[in-house]
Enzyme design. Sequence first.
Site, short mmCIF file in Angstrom:
data_model
loop_
_atom_site.label_atom_id
_atom_site.label_comp_id
_atom_site.label_asym_id
_atom_site.label_seq_id
_atom_site.Cartn_x
_atom_site.Cartn_y
_atom_site.Cartn_z
N LEU A 118 0.74 -1.26 0.04
CA LEU A 118 -0.06 -0.19 -0.11
C LEU A 118 0.93 1.25 0.05
O LEU A 118 0.33 2.28 0.31
CB LEU A 118 -1.14 0.05 1.20
CG LEU A 118 -2.04 -1.38 1.28
CD1 LEU A 118 -2.63 -0.92 2.62
CD2 LEU A 118 -2.76 -1.36 0.06
N ASP A 165 3.11 6.73 -5.89
CA ASP A 165 2.64 6.46 -4.41
C ASP A 165 2.72 7.77 -3.60
O ASP A 165 1.66 7.93 -2.76
CB ASP A 165 3.47 5.32 -3.70
CG ASP A 165 4.83 5.49 -4.12
OD1 ASP A 165 5.31 6.52 -4.70
OD2 ASP A 165 5.54 4.51 -3.71
#
Length: 339
Positions: A118, A165
């Site tokens: 993540l 990200d």
Amino acid sequence: MAAISTSAPGKLFLLGEYAVLDGAPALLAAVDRRARVTIGDSESGSWQVSAPNLGIVNLALGGDGGLPAGLDAAGRSKLRVFDAVREAVLARAPRPARPLAITMDSGALSRGGHKLGLGSSAAVAVALTAALATALDLDLDREALFRLAEQAHRRAQGGVGSGGDVAASVYGGLIRYSRGAVPVPLRWPEELSVLAVVTGEGALTTRLVGRVADYAAEDPARYRADIARLAGLAERAEASLGDPDAFLRLAGDYFSALTVLDTHARAGIVSERHHELHAVARREGGVFKTSGAGGGDVGLAFSHSGEPAERLAAALAGAGAAVVPLGFFTAGVHGGSRS
């Protein structure tokens, strides 16, 4: 100084991974697992850092927060993002820094001690950049925060990665991201559902990206053809959001194109488990694909919303896959004010 608290979300690549490294756009979603940073004055009179989920508690630092000379290689690796952000922010701070006590926690972006893919290091970089900037009276708008955090994170990662990200952690929601451009906020269609699915025990992004880079050097012509195929699909991603069926077809085509790249690169992006879950999703009218670097990280299952999504979730559970309870399209970096 009153305590400063910040948080930043993790991310998932929906489409565009690997192609984004060569300039193609990518779709990324911020998710509701957040890295958190707290900063206050150090009561010991020297800089200190804690990262409980990494086994680091009240580590005494050097002047200006530099890593201590006696810290072993494992400790330096755990704190490479901290050190890169610290240097980047201090270099721009308008005044010298007094000793600070800093706590970072990215445990929410893992499951059972394994990273889920993540973007935990990017989320930490963003939350830490925001907190340190506030502590040192460095005024950053959102774009400046992104640029500074992305620069530090890239340095910590050895120059690997797209920066997507970091962008998702700063801006939140659903974004279209291209390297060198300001992210564009988008709207996710209510008619589409997306599920996050555990596919393994985590993958090292730098290793997978490095293997693809090796392939690019060994067979540049075939690599360019593989990336051109991915880039052509990625260019259609934003427009496909207006037609759920078109998006599902595109997601399936992207997974197939990633499989071709992986077969040629022998990188380990797509596993047998991924193919099994792709077949399960296809039988239910949905699509499964890898997300981000691939490997053992979380994958994604797309379908029409409502009953089709419920059937897909049940089928995945029946195949032994674990659906991670994630909220998608959450807010970006938050906090920075003193409390």
